[in-house]
Design a protein around this motif. Structure first.
Motif, PDB file in Angstrom:
ATOM      1  N   GLY A   1     -64.784-120.030  75.397  1.00  0.00           N
ATOM      2  CA  GLY A   1     -63.419-120.060  75.912  1.00  0.00           C
ATOM      3  C   GLY A   1     -63.310-120.412  77.375  1.00  0.00           C
ATOM      4  O   GLY A   1     -62.236-120.263  77.966  1.00  0.00           O
ATOM      5  N   VAL A   2     -64.405-120.896  77.957  1.00  0.00           N
ATOM      6  CA  VAL A   2     -64.368-121.319  79.367  1.00  0.00           C
ATOM      7  C   VAL A   2     -63.778-122.716  79.481  1.00  0.00           C
ATOM      8  O   VAL A   2     -62.992-122.999  80.398  1.00  0.00           O
ATOM      9  CB  VAL A   2     -65.783-121.281  79.975  1.00  0.00           C
TER      10      VAL A   2
ATOM     11  N   THR B   1     -61.341-129.733  79.820  1.00  0.00           N
ATOM     12  CA  THR B   1     -60.805-129.087  81.010  1.00  0.00           C
ATOM     13  C   THR B   1     -61.161-127.605  80.953  1.00  0.00           C
ATOM     14  O   THR B   1     -61.539-127.075  79.902  1.00  0.00           O
ATOM     15  CB  THR B   1     -59.274-129.226  81.100  1.00  0.00           C
ATOM     16  N   THR B   2     -61.059-126.928  82.087  1.00  0.00           N
ATOM     17  CA  THR B   2     -61.239-125.485  82.081  1.00  0.00           C
ATOM     18  C   THR B   2     -60.008-124.822  81.468  1.00  0.00           C
ATOM     19  O   THR B   2     -58.899-125.321  81.568  1.00  0.00           O
ATOM     20  CB  THR B   2     -61.454-124.958  83.502  1.00  0.00           C
TER      21      THR B   2
ATOM     22  N   GLU C   1     -67.212-123.336  96.014  1.00  0.00           N
ATOM     23  CA  GLU C   1     -66.541-123.445  94.722  1.00  0.00           C
ATOM     24  C   GLU C   1     -67.538-123.219  93.581  1.00  0.00           C
ATOM     25  O   GLU C   1     -67.230-122.510  92.618  1.00  0.00           O
ATOM     26  CB  GLU C   1     -65.875-124.817  94.585  1.00  0.00           C
ATOM     27  N   GLU C   2     -68.727-123.809  93.699  1.00  0.00           N
ATOM     28  CA  GLU C   2     -69.739-123.621  92.664  1.00  0.00           C
ATOM     29  C   GLU C   2     -70.207-122.168  92.611  1.00  0.00           C
ATOM     30  O   GLU C   2     -70.429-121.611  91.531  1.00  0.00           O
ATOM     31  CB  GLU C   2     -70.924-124.548  92.914  1.00  0.00           C
ATOM     32  N   PHE C   3     -70.359-121.558  93.785  1.00  0.00           N
ATOM     33  CA  PHE C   3     -70.797-120.166  93.821  1.00  0.00           C
ATOM     34  C   PHE C   3     -69.756-119.257  93.187  1.00  0.00           C
ATOM     35  O   PHE C   3     -70.087-118.369  92.393  1.00  0.00           O
ATOM     36  CB  PHE C   3     -71.080-119.745  95.263  1.00  0.00           C
TER      37      PHE C   3
ATOM     38  N   ILE D   1     -71.634-127.593  85.842  1.00  0.00           N
ATOM     39  CA  ILE D   1     -70.806-128.361  84.905  1.00  0.00           C
ATOM     40  C   ILE D   1     -69.335-127.994  85.073  1.00  0.00           C
ATOM     41  O   ILE D   1     -68.469-128.865  85.204  1.00  0.00           O
ATOM     42  CB  ILE D   1     -71.254-128.100  83.461  1.00  0.00           C
ATOM     43  N   VAL D   2     -69.043-126.695  85.081  1.00  0.00           N
ATOM     44  CA  VAL D   2     -67.647-126.241  85.148  1.00  0.00           C
ATOM     45  C   VAL D   2     -66.995-126.673  86.460  1.00  0.00           C
ATOM     46  O   VAL D   2     -65.824-127.068  86.486  1.00  0.00           O
ATOM     47  CB  VAL D   2     -67.568-124.716  84.973  1.00  0.00           C
TER      48      VAL D   2
END
Length: 228
Positions: free
Chosen positions: A21-22, A33-34, A85-87, A111-112
């Protein structure tokens, strides 16, 4: 925090993230998309980590990845070019998902962070981001940048009046739009801390920012004052 993934690994992670569900997968367009639910969780970590200073960022990375020191974290962050943002995305995944190791979560976070959510920017304006807004301002003597947010009721209300808003603005002003939560550099530089917002520029200089849902009439009046 890893950058090494082959295509089968990427595909497997995407499938897992959809199942968890991410990510949302639109089978008709094949667009990924997220999910709204994930974004609601990620915003909490964005609010915490996007504006921290370098020392606090490195301490947090050291704690999250069990590194021996903030200095070791700084070296890892620099070598792998890890963004805040990645963290924040990694921490969100770590809090939401069970059964995955640190390496898997770090790869998923990469990836996200690349996928991103559906854009809240309406199609009637030029979509901008932190990499493009400076050029947009440089290209136009008069520019208006609108700031939007996903899941924002006042934003949706303003979108219903967008045609009237655009008609109320000066004809010679270029109008762009950006996702405030995906554009922290713009928001920090111009002190925009709420959405919706309408930010007025002339010759690249900030003139004023009007935040909160605002009707076409008052926006047109403010634009007339600023560009008189």
């Amino acid at each position: 925090m890893s950058r090494t993934m082959d295509e089968p690994t990427v595909d497997a992670h995407i499938d897992a993230l959809v199942d968890e569900g991410v990510l949302d997968h639109d089978e008709a367009t094949d667009e990924i998309t997220t999910s709204d639910d994930f974004e609601q969780s990620r915003h909490i970590y964005y609010d915490t980590y996007l504006d921290v200073d370098e020392a606090e960022f490195h301490r947090s990375v050291a704690d999250a990845f069990d590194l021996p020191s903030p200095e070791a974290a700084a070296e890892r962050v620099d070598r792998l070019q890890v963004t805040r943002e990645e963290f924040a995305t990694y921490l969100t995944l770590s809090a939401r998902l069970d059964g995955y190791g640190v390496e898997e979560l770090a790869q998923m976070a990469n990836i996200v962070a690349e996928v991103g959510p559906d854009s809240p920017v309406p199609g009637a304006v030029t979509e901008l981001d932190d990499d493009s807004y400076a050029e947009f301002l440089a290209d136009h003597d008069r520019a208006v940048v609108t700031v939007w947010k996903r899941g924002c009721a006042p934003c949706e209300g303003m979108k219903e009046e967008l045609d009237e808003i655009l008609s109320a603005l000066p004809a010679d002003a270029a109008v762009g739009g950006l996702d405030g939560e995906q554009c922290p550099d713009f928001c920090r530089e111009h002190k925009v801390n709420a959405a919706p917002a309408v930010v007025f520029f002339e010759d690249g200089d900030l003139l004023d920012a009007v935040t909160g849902r605002t009707s076409p009439g008052p926006l047109g009046e403010r634009a007339a004052e600023l560009y008189d």
